[in-house]
Design a protein around this motif. Structure first.
Motif, PDB file in Angstrom:
ATOM      1  N   GLY A 255       0.779  -1.240   0.000  1.00 30.64           N
ATOM      2  CA  GLY A 255       0.000   0.000   0.000  1.00 30.64           C
ATOM      3  C   GLY A 255       0.803   1.279   0.000  1.00 30.64           C
ATOM      4  O   GLY A 255       0.290   2.322  -0.392  1.00 30.64           O
ATOM      5  N   GLU A 256       2.025   1.221   0.457  1.00 31.69           N
ATOM      6  CA  GLU A 256       2.840   2.442   0.568  1.00 31.69           C
ATOM      7  C   GLU A 256       4.304   2.046   0.496  1.00 31.69           C
ATOM      8  O   GLU A 256       4.656   0.893   0.755  1.00 31.69           O
ATOM      9  CB  GLU A 256       2.649   3.091   1.941  1.00 31.69           C
ATOM     10  CG  GLU A 256       1.299   3.653   2.231  1.00 31.69           C
ATOM     11  CD  GLU A 256       1.124   3.831   3.729  1.00 31.69           C
ATOM     12  OE1 GLU A 256       1.010   4.983   4.148  1.00 31.69           O
ATOM     13  OE2 GLU A 256       1.119   2.841   4.460  1.00 31.69           O
TER      14      GLU A 256
ATOM     15  N   ASN B 172       7.373  -7.467   0.208  1.00 36.71           N
ATOM     16  CA  ASN B 172       6.715  -6.222  -0.199  1.00 36.71           C
ATOM     17  C   ASN B 172       5.687  -6.569  -1.276  1.00 36.71           C
ATOM     18  O   ASN B 172       6.032  -7.153  -2.300  1.00 36.71           O
ATOM     19  CB  ASN B 172       7.780  -5.277  -0.788  1.00 36.71           C
ATOM     20  CG  ASN B 172       7.216  -3.927  -1.216  1.00 36.71           C
ATOM     21  OD1 ASN B 172       6.097  -3.567  -0.856  1.00 36.71           O
ATOM     22  ND2 ASN B 172       7.992  -3.181  -1.984  1.00 36.71           N
ATOM     23  N   LEU B 173       4.419  -6.252  -1.031  1.00 39.95           N
ATOM     24  CA  LEU B 173       3.385  -6.449  -2.049  1.00 39.95           C
ATOM     25  C   LEU B 173       3.015  -5.084  -2.612  1.00 39.95           C
ATOM     26  O   LEU B 173       2.888  -4.109  -1.863  1.00 39.95           O
ATOM     27  CB  LEU B 173       2.136  -7.107  -1.461  1.00 39.95           C
ATOM     28  CG  LEU B 173       2.240  -8.568  -1.018  1.00 39.95           C
ATOM     29  CD1 LEU B 173       0.889  -9.058  -0.489  1.00 39.95           C
ATOM     30  CD2 LEU B 173       2.701  -9.465  -2.155  1.00 39.95           C
TER      31      LEU B 173
ATOM     32  N   GLY C  32       0.279  -3.031  -5.304  1.00 38.33           N
ATOM     33  CA  GLY C  32      -0.859  -3.090  -6.214  1.00 38.33           C
ATOM     34  C   GLY C  32      -1.992  -2.208  -5.768  1.00 38.33           C
ATOM     35  O   GLY C  32      -2.128  -1.898  -4.587  1.00 38.33           O
TER      36      GLY C  32
ATOM     37  N   THR D 201      -6.232  -1.239  -5.512  1.00 40.53           N
ATOM     38  CA  THR D 201      -7.521  -1.901  -5.290  1.00 40.53           C
ATOM     39  C   THR D 201      -8.101  -2.382  -6.621  1.00 40.53           C
ATOM     40  O   THR D 201      -8.738  -3.434  -6.686  1.00 40.53           O
ATOM     41  CB  THR D 201      -8.489  -0.886  -4.626  1.00 40.53           C
ATOM     42  OG1 THR D 201      -7.851  -0.381  -3.453  1.00 40.53           O
ATOM     43  CG2 THR D 201      -9.809  -1.513  -4.259  1.00 40.53           C
TER      44      THR D 201
ATOM     45  N   ASP E  32       0.861   5.239 -11.270  1.00 48.61           N
ATOM     46  CA  ASP E  32       2.160   5.105 -10.599  1.00 48.61           C
ATOM     47  C   ASP E  32       3.277   5.193 -11.626  1.00 48.61           C
ATOM     48  O   ASP E  32       3.156   4.672 -12.738  1.00 48.61           O
ATOM     49  CB  ASP E  32       2.275   3.736  -9.902  1.00 48.61           C
ATOM     50  CG  ASP E  32       1.352   3.633  -8.712  1.00 48.61           C
ATOM     51  OD1 ASP E  32       1.135   4.666  -8.045  1.00 48.61           O
ATOM     52  OD2 ASP E  32       0.852   2.525  -8.453  1.00 48.61           O
TER      53      ASP E  32
ATOM     54  N   ARG F  92       4.171   9.023  -7.951  1.00 50.68           N
ATOM     55  CA  ARG F  92       2.871   9.138  -8.597  1.00 50.68           C
ATOM     56  C   ARG F  92       2.943  10.116  -9.761  1.00 50.68           C
ATOM     57  O   ARG F  92       3.675  11.104  -9.723  1.00 50.68           O
ATOM     58  CB  ARG F  92       1.820   9.672  -7.614  1.00 50.68           C
ATOM     59  CG  ARG F  92       1.352   8.726  -6.563  1.00 50.68           C
ATOM     60  CD  ARG F  92       0.531   7.574  -7.067  1.00 50.68           C
ATOM     61  NE  ARG F  92      -0.677   7.966  -7.783  1.00 50.68           N
ATOM     62  CZ  ARG F  92      -1.502   7.082  -8.363  1.00 50.68           C
ATOM     63  NH1 ARG F  92      -1.267   5.785  -8.305  1.00 50.68           N
ATOM     64  NH2 ARG F  92      -2.566   7.498  -9.012  1.00 50.68           N
TER      65      ARG F  92
ATOM     66  N   LYS G 176      -0.830   8.713  -0.264  1.00 49.26           N
ATOM     67  CA  LYS G 176      -1.148   7.787   0.810  1.00 49.26           C
ATOM     68  C   LYS G 176      -0.802   8.464   2.128  1.00 49.26           C
ATOM     69  O   LYS G 176       0.267   9.067   2.249  1.00 49.26           O
ATOM     70  CB  LYS G 176      -0.323   6.506   0.675  1.00 49.26           C
ATOM     71  CG  LYS G 176      -0.843   5.537  -0.361  1.00 49.26           C
ATOM     72  CD  LYS G 176      -2.190   5.007   0.026  1.00 49.26           C
ATOM     73  CE  LYS G 176      -2.798   4.046  -0.949  1.00 49.26           C
ATOM     74  NZ  LYS G 176      -2.492   2.667  -0.705  1.00 49.26           N
TER      75      LYS G 176
ATOM     76  N   ARG H  97      -5.731   5.837   0.978  1.00 47.65           N
ATOM     77  CA  ARG H  97      -5.554   6.375  -0.372  1.00 47.65           C
ATOM     78  C   ARG H  97      -6.403   7.633  -0.477  1.00 47.65           C
ATOM     79  O   ARG H  97      -7.617   7.595  -0.263  1.00 47.65           O
ATOM     80  CB  ARG H  97      -6.011   5.307  -1.358  1.00 47.65           C
ATOM     81  CG  ARG H  97      -6.124   5.745  -2.772  1.00 47.65           C
ATOM     82  CD  ARG H  97      -6.312   4.523  -3.635  1.00 47.65           C
ATOM     83  NE  ARG H  97      -6.977   4.833  -4.871  1.00 47.65           N
ATOM     84  CZ  ARG H  97      -7.199   3.934  -5.833  1.00 47.65           C
ATOM     85  NH1 ARG H  97      -6.819   2.678  -5.673  1.00 47.65           N
ATOM     86  NH2 ARG H  97      -7.805   4.276  -6.928  1.00 47.65           N
TER      87      ARG H  97
HETATM   88  P1  AMP Z   1      -4.808   1.113  -2.833  1.00 52.61           P
HETATM   89  O1  AMP Z   1      -5.772   1.081  -3.943  1.00 52.61           O
HETATM   90  O2  AMP Z   1      -5.319   1.758  -1.608  1.00 52.61           O
HETATM   91  O3  AMP Z   1      -4.213  -0.255  -2.573  1.00 52.61           O
HETATM   92  O4  AMP Z   1      -3.595   2.034  -3.304  1.00 52.61           O
HETATM   93  C1  AMP Z   1      -2.854   1.714  -4.439  1.00 52.61           C
HETATM   94  C2  AMP Z   1      -1.662   2.614  -4.561  1.00 52.61           C
HETATM   95  O5  AMP Z   1      -0.829   2.516  -3.396  1.00 52.61           O
HETATM   96  C3  AMP Z   1      -0.752   2.230  -5.702  1.00 52.61           C
HETATM   97  O6  AMP Z   1      -1.215   2.722  -6.926  1.00 52.61           O
HETATM   98  C4  AMP Z   1       0.572   2.843  -5.261  1.00 52.61           C
HETATM   99  O7  AMP Z   1       0.582   4.228  -5.513  1.00 52.61           O
HETATM  100  C5  AMP Z   1       0.541   2.618  -3.756  1.00 52.61           C
HETATM  101  N1  AMP Z   1       1.219   1.358  -3.383  1.00 52.61           N
HETATM  102  C6  AMP Z   1       0.657   0.159  -3.219  1.00 52.61           C
HETATM  103  N2  AMP Z   1       1.559  -0.755  -2.829  1.00 52.61           N
HETATM  104  C7  AMP Z   1       2.754  -0.115  -2.772  1.00 52.61           C
HETATM  105  C8  AMP Z   1       4.084  -0.522  -2.443  1.00 52.61           C
HETATM  106  N3  AMP Z   1       4.373  -1.756  -2.059  1.00 52.61           N
HETATM  107  N4  AMP Z   1       5.063   0.421  -2.514  1.00 52.61           N
HETATM  108  C9  AMP Z   1       4.772   1.697  -2.885  1.00 52.61           C
HETATM  109  N5  AMP Z   1       3.530   2.134  -3.189  1.00 52.61           N
HETATM  110  C10 AMP Z   1       2.533   1.241  -3.132  1.00 52.61           C
END
Ligand code: AMP
Length: 504
Positions: free
Chosen positions: A265-266, A287-288, A290, A292, A380, A395, A401, A406
């Motif tokens: 998520g971040e 580290n995942l 992606g 939503t 991204d 971004r 975030k 988000r």
């Molecule tokens: P969400 O839809 O809330 O999961 O937010 C998705 C966004 O969070 C992505 O488009 C990225 O900008 C950011 N994000 C998600 N995972 C990562 C990660 N492992 N490292 C950096 N940014 C991430």
């Protein structure tokens, strides 16, 4: 086994058999209330085992659940519920105050209290048959809708299908080796995409899902939770790791049962990762990455050793099986290795689009001119290195975030612009310094006779937006800085908000 524990929260514990029977009963009650295949059911309940029962019951009735953030102001909850156009709301007494304030379409049926023994009335599910129901949904049917911040002022709903969740689990469960003896954390709120992995990853492996109660907040409390619940997996947004690190909550060799640490998520600051890896050498670290829109995660990267260079960002790795990540330029042509482009996701994890919003769907889900395949434009920026490893670099727009949430700065800006007395406003985000992410900053120009101050503006915003979206730095200006095209000069504005310059 049916008497194995499925969900734990505080003193509450549900076995797999109880979960199965209660969700079957509630599914029958929902069907009795007129819920049909494809109908939406809004869950207006805090995180609790009962909310998971509600989710499963909704799916068993063939319907689509919409988890609502009960901590949001009533105006925002109403926007989401109205947009979802549900057949009914499924509430609990913990959310009764919010439910009572809500002014929703008269056609909706509130079944507040249905899950609470103390309030069981005519709509109590207890009397219904506990046997399994026939499956009436197809894999391509929506399973849930998650509403996230929308840049034009209204939250937008991401439709998640059964097939999307299955596709992720098909990769994740064998990859991480989930098993019946696992004790898995449920830390994020249920309207966060991450919780989908906690819930279905755990329940489809026969593991125990340990929901973190809302009052477990401080770094030491979170650490005690991991320790006392003897968790084997902790999955959370990166800022939780940063927060616990700042509170120095992890002792050397702590959490002896913990096997897997996963974040998403971040950006996770390498200094934070190094802190965890040095203290917990017995864990694996993944580290995942992606959005939503491609449910839970689309790429992964295992960190094998403590980062030596604590200034080098942690890669986001390689696509999960069934997904592909492209690095493309503005014409949707691939860029060369090491060049920065925008990240596009392709494959089994892609959402059919935004709920009842074809325009936004068309803008974000595009067709690859080369292959004719559907791609999700993440917004991204990233690059793929010579080894084929992906790196996140930031971004391309003003989505941020903050503490895992988000946020589209446009949603705050649109809302602030409607406050009486505000002539013009702009919202920007600046790094907070350290590894804590971003700070939301608001600049505004007052109308001549208006008497406004940050306190009043914040109070007005708080009626429409959740606390995590409220700016923490405020600056009144005679006019906003503009560039030659008459557009707000955001870089110049960000400079005005250097740390410490505002009214925190
Ligand atoms: P969400 O839809 O809330 O999961 O937010 C998705 C966004 O969070 C992505 O488009 C990225 O900008 C950011 N994000 C998600 N995972 C990562 C990660 N492992 N490292 C950096 N940014 C991430």
């Amino acid at each position: 086994r049916s008497d194995d524990t499925a969900i734990v929260m505080g003193s509450e514990r549900l076995t797999y058999e109880q979960l199965e029977q209660r969700s079957n009963q509630l599914a029958r009650l929902l069907i009795d209330c007129g819920v049909d295949r494809g109908d939406r059911v809004c869950l207006v309940q805090p995180k609790a085992p009962a909310a998971i029962v509600s989710m499963l019951a909704t799916l068993k009735a063939g319907a689509v659940y919409v988890p609502v953030d009960v901590a949001s102001p009533v105006a925002r909850v109403e926007k989401i519920v109205t947009a979802a156009a549900p057949r009914l709301l499924l509430g609990s007494s913990d959310a009764s105050q919010l439910l009572a304030q809500m002014d929703i379409d008269a056609g909706l049926v509130s079944v507040a209290g249905v899950l609470d023994g103390a309030q069981s009335g005519p709509r109590d599910a207890d009397g219904y048959d506990t046997a399994a129901l026939p499956t009436i949904t197809q894999p391509s049917d929506p399973a849930h809708i998650l509403f996230t911040s929308g840049s034009t002022g209204a939250p937008k709903g991401v439709v998640i299908t059964h097939a999307m969740v299955d596709a992720f689990l098909d990769w994740a469960l064998p990859y991480f080796g989930h098993r019946a003896g696992d004790r898995i954390s449920g830390h994020p709120p249920l309207h966060f995409d991450l919780s989908t992995f906690d819930i279905y990853g755990s329940l489809s492996s026969g593991a125990e899902l340990h929901l973190v109660p809302g009052n477990v907040l401080l770094p030491g409390q979170l650490a005690a939770f991991i320790r006392d619940s003897r968790l084997t997996q902790w999955f959370s947004v990166s800022s939780t790791f940063a927060y616990m690190t700042r509170g120095d909550a992890v002792a050397q060799g702590d959490f002896p049962s913990l096997e897997r640490i996963i974040w998403c998520g971040e950006v996770l600051h390498p200094t934070v990762l190094a802190y965890w890896m040095r203290r917990l050498p017995h864990c694996s670290y993944t580290n995942l990455y992606g959005p939503t829109e491609a449910t839970i995660a689309s790429s992964y990267y295992d960190v094998a050793a403590v980062p030596e260079d604590e200034t080098a960002a942690i890669p986001i790795g390689r696509p999960c099986a069934g997904e592909e990540i492209r690095v493309l330029d503005e014409a949707l042509a691939p860029v060369l290795p090491e060049e920065i482009g925008e990240l596009y996701i392709e494959g089994a994890g892609l959402s059919p689009g935004y709920w009842r919003d074809e325009e936004k769907t068309r803008a974000a889900f595009v067709t690859d001119p080369g292959t004719g395949r559907r791609l999700y434009r993440t917004g991204d920026l990233g690059r793929r290195d010579e080894q084929g490893i992906l790196h996140f670099v930031g971004r391309a727009d003003s989505q941020i975030k903050s503490r895992g949430y988000r946020i589209e700065l446009g949603e705050i800006e649109t809302t602030l612009a409607t406050v009486a007395g505000v002539a013009e406003t702009a919202i920007v985000a600046v790094p907070s310094g350290g590894f804590d992410g971003t700070v939301i900053c608001a600049a505004w120009v007052s109308r001549p006779t208006a008497e406004l101050d940050p306190k009043r503006l914040r109070a007005s915003l708080a009626e429409a937006l959740p606390t995590y979206m409220l700016p923490t730095r405020w600056l009144q200006l005679p006019e906003l800085p503009k560039n030659a095209n008459g557009k707000i000069d955001r870089p110049a504005l960000r400079e005005k908000f250097t740390p410490g310059s505002g009214d925190d």
